[in-house]
Design an enzyme around this catalytic site. Structure first.
Site, PDB file in Angstrom:
ATOM      1  N   ASP A 102       0.826  -1.211   0.000  1.00 31.96           N
ATOM      2  CA  ASP A 102       0.000   0.000   0.000  1.00 31.96           C
ATOM      3  C   ASP A 102       0.861   1.264   0.000  1.00 31.96           C
ATOM      4  O   ASP A 102       0.605   2.198  -0.756  1.00 31.96           O
ATOM      5  CB  ASP A 102      -0.938   0.010   1.206  1.00 31.96           C
ATOM      6  CG  ASP A 102      -1.996  -1.095   1.146  1.00 31.96           C
ATOM      7  OD1 ASP A 102      -2.392  -1.468   0.027  1.00 31.96           O
ATOM      8  OD2 ASP A 102      -2.419  -1.573   2.204  1.00 31.96           O
ATOM      9  N   GLU A 105      -9.630  -1.821   4.203  1.00 31.99           N
ATOM     10  CA  GLU A 105      -9.148  -1.360   5.504  1.00 31.99           C
ATOM     11  C   GLU A 105      -9.937  -0.142   5.987  1.00 31.99           C
ATOM     12  O   GLU A 105     -10.384  -0.099   7.138  1.00 31.99           O
ATOM     13  CB  GLU A 105      -7.669  -0.972   5.407  1.00 31.99           C
ATOM     14  CG  GLU A 105      -6.721  -2.128   5.230  1.00 31.99           C
ATOM     15  CD  GLU A 105      -5.299  -1.664   4.976  1.00 31.99           C
ATOM     16  OE1 GLU A 105      -4.377  -2.373   5.382  1.00 31.99           O
ATOM     17  OE2 GLU A 105      -5.110  -0.596   4.361  1.00 31.99           O
TER      18      GLU A 105
END
Length: 268
Positions: free
Chosen positions: A41, A149
């Site tokens: 990420d 997330e």
């Protein structure tokens, strides 16, 4: 499972890069600051920021970090610097800061709550560091959270890695993050690394903590959006669906605006 056959990596890349550049120009800031963890990420986020041509500062913030995380982070930064002359890096070793913090706060007899609170403290120390660096460089802190997330299971620390100015990849699932990172030739070691938040000083993965893989959670997120319920499934699917629903429910406090107690006008 979604096959992502229509995923247009080049167009999505250009869209995010243009969005980042326009946002920074409108905000009248110089560039971006990104915390680099050695994970996919942060590797993708920093690569997107670098493509804007604006100054992009990659920040390493080890706190008793696993050597594999450190080496992946450094390799990514080295690769990014070789491609983009607007990329620079900073290393802030926060281990002594963290150790001093631990000595100054009260102990607890509950080891689980202590470990969890200290894990969140690591993330919050990093957030403070990123904002310091962003402040002295008139830049924005770019978040590295993905869609599952940030809006699915709330797998981040409130006012830690959740404390950012902009979120360039928060509308991409983990699978989409991998597809875009592969398109941008993020190096293989990061692409295949087991996702981990690295906040506990051990080798536990995100899947170990969540009880399901990101691919499974993406599926559950899509099923919830279709209006499905746990009664529609059995076996592992039902188990994953219930994991997703439980995490989504208990972490709403992270995803919703801070509650404000509204005072009736007749009391003022």
């Amino acid at each position: 499972m979604h096959t992502y056959t229509n995923f247009q990596a080049e167009a999505i890349n250009d869209h995010i890069v243009n969005w980042l550049r326009a946002y920074a120009e409108n905000a009248k800031v110089k560039g971006f600051v990104v915390g680099i963890s050695g994970g996919i990420d942060s590797a993708l986020t920093s690569t997107l920021c670098a493509q804007t041509g604006l100054p992009t500062i990659c920040v390493e913030m080890p706190i008793h970090q696993a050597e594999s995380h450190v080496s992946r982070a450094r390799q990514h930064i080295k690769n990014l610097k070789a491609k983009f002359d607007n990329v620079s890096s900073v290393e802030a070793d926060l281990t002594p800061v963290f150790e001093t913090f631990k000595q100054q706060v009260p102990e607890t007899e509950n080891p689980h709550l202590r470990d969890l609170s200290l894990a969140n403290t690591r993330a919050r120390l990093r957030m403070t560091t990123l904002y310091y660096i962003a402040g002295i460089h008139s830049s924005l802190v770019a978040g590295t959270g993905n869609k599952v997330e940030d809006f699915g299971v709330g797998f981040y620390t409130k006012y830690g890695d959740g404390g950012v100015d902009i979120s360039p990849i928060a509308d991409l699932t983990k699978t989409e993050v991998r597809l875009l990172a592969k398109y941008l030739t993020v190096h293989d070691e990061i692409l295949i690394a087991k996702p981990t938040d690295g906040l506990f000083g051990d080798d536990r993965s995100d899947e170990d903590q969540l009880g399901a893989s990101y691919e499974e959670l993406e599926w559950a997120m899509a099923e919830v959006e279709k209006g499905r319920s746990h009664n529609d499934f059995s076996g592992r699917e039902k188990e994953v669906f219930e994991i997703y629903k439980r995490l989504n429910t208990i972490n709403q406090h992270k995803m919703q605006p801070i509650p404000v107690c509204q005072i009736p006008l007749n009391l003022k």
